[in-house]
Design an enzyme around this catalytic site. Structure first.
Site: not given
Length: 408
Positions: A144, A178-179
């Protein structure tokens, strides 16, 4: 400059790529850790790497926890430039860069291929080992989503090399943040891109995602009054208020909307802190929550949360104007439908959030696909890993997705 030279010089600044990856001999024979170059295939020189393992290792070796993505962005810029791509860095914040790259003359082609280069903490170094015929690759971001980033690049390079697509067919967009609710992708809206199709990369177990839940972040701050713990009635325990509030919100979870497609709405209490010592009535406390929305809108969820908090606060107020709590909500979104109409792919619904809703829909009928190697069930864990077979399958599948997008 050939990539085998440029990658070595750049990566020495950020990652030790000379360390052996402990791949079996027959696997190593397929790849070159210095990322060997394909032949030039266009009038404009494109020295395209086909080294999947080396590219994935270099990316994973560089720590890029959200907020500290500068080194990986710079490395990726250098790598893509040395392959012949045009590269534009967009500074989202100090030393944090989105990377936009395109191999031809078109900065805004009809297909955009995108994933994120930040990871959750903590950093876990790259490692690999082979057991019998299976090679497992681990490390923070290996799944990820650096597995997606590496496979996307190799897939597009392979199609360029075989002249199945042209340099003006696509561009890459690799984003930060994004996290942490997508500040990188939201900034990317200022790049004025208008693709007809977008392929997003996240771990989907080699399937197409047909949709994912929405999300709403909640930061709850409680205002207490300090006092000696022997005389608690002289103060107000922020921890006690917070505990009651969290119980009420967990009860609320049972009442929140659900759907047949996305399942139930869930509340995760991610972080709790408050007080200074056991013998002091806590003057302040705080909690951060993530609500995964299966149905309804963020506004619906906000209203329900505030109603619960107001009921709890009434039991702790000293007067009408006494402020017991503050709450901040993130820029949330509801459930996100995603295209999954490519023949030959299985589909699935995922419970995590992505950057898809953070990217503005600038073209009517724009198609959006979500695919990636590895499982979300190991992402964010201390055993994040995927197999070499999964990485190689992702290259083949991304090639199929790219060709599907360009042929429709």
């Amino acid at each position: 400059m050939k990539l085998s030279t440029s990658l070595l010089s750049v990566s020495l600044a950020f990652a030790d790529i000379s360390t052996a990856t402990r791949l079996s001999g027959d696997v190593v024979a397929q790849y070159d850790s210095n990322q060997q170059i394909l032949a030039n295939v266009y009038a404009k020189k494109l020295d395209l790497t086909q080294d999947l393992v080396g590219l994935h290792k270099n990316l994973t070796d560089i720590e890029s926890v959200t907020g500290h993505e500068g080194p990986v962005g710079k490395w990726l810029e250098s790598s893509l430039k040395s392959q012949g791509y045009n590269v534009e860095l967009q500074e989202v914040d100090k030393d944090r860069y989105n990377v936009l790259a395109w191999p031809g003359d078109k900065r805004d082609p009809r297909l955009l291929i995108s994933s994120h280069i930040d990871t959750v903490p903590p950093f876990i170094p790259y490692d690999s080992h082979t057991n019998k015929s299976t090679t497992t690759i681990s490390g923070r971001g290996s799944v990820d989503a650096k597995g997606s980033v590496a496979a996307m690049i190799i897939a597009a390079n392979s199609l360029l090399n075989s002249v199945e697509i042209t340099p003006n067919d696509f561009a890459f967009l690799f984003v930060v943040g994004e996290e942490a609710f997508g500040d990188g992708m939201r900034a990317a809206n200022d790049l004025n891109l208008s693709p007809k199709q977008v392929i997003f990369g996240e771990p989907t177990e080699g399937k197409l995602a047909s949709g994912h839940k929405g999300i709403l972040g909640v930061k709850l701050s409680i205002h207490g009054k300090a006092a000696h713990s022997g005389y608690p009635w002289l103060g107000r325990s922020a921890n006690a208020v917070l505990a009651n509030a969290l119980v009420a919100l967990l009860e609320l979870e049972k009442e929140l909307p659900s759907s047949e497609h996305y399942g139930v709405t869930t509340i995760n209490i991610g972080k709790v802190q408050g007080g200074v010592a056991a013998n002091v009535v806590a003057a302040s406390a705080e909690a951060n929550l993530a609500i995964r929305i299966a149905a309804g809108t963020p506004d619906d969820i906000k209203k329900a949360v505030l109603e619960k908090l107001d009921k709890v606060a009434k039991n702790f107020k000293d007067g009408k104007d006494d402020k017991v709590y503050d709450v901040e909500f993130s820029q949330g979104y509801g459930p996100v439908p995603i295209d999954a109409d490519v023949p030959g792919f299985e589909s699935m619904v995922v419970n995590y959030g992505t950057d898809i809703p953070n990217f503005d829909l600038t073209v009517k009928g724009q198609k959006r696909y979500l695919y990636g190697p590895g499982s979300i069930l190991v992402a964010h864990s201390d055993h994040e890993a995927l197999t070499l077979d999964e990485l190689e399958l992702a290259v083949k599948d991304y090639k199929r997705l790219i060709l599907h997008c360009l042929q429709t």
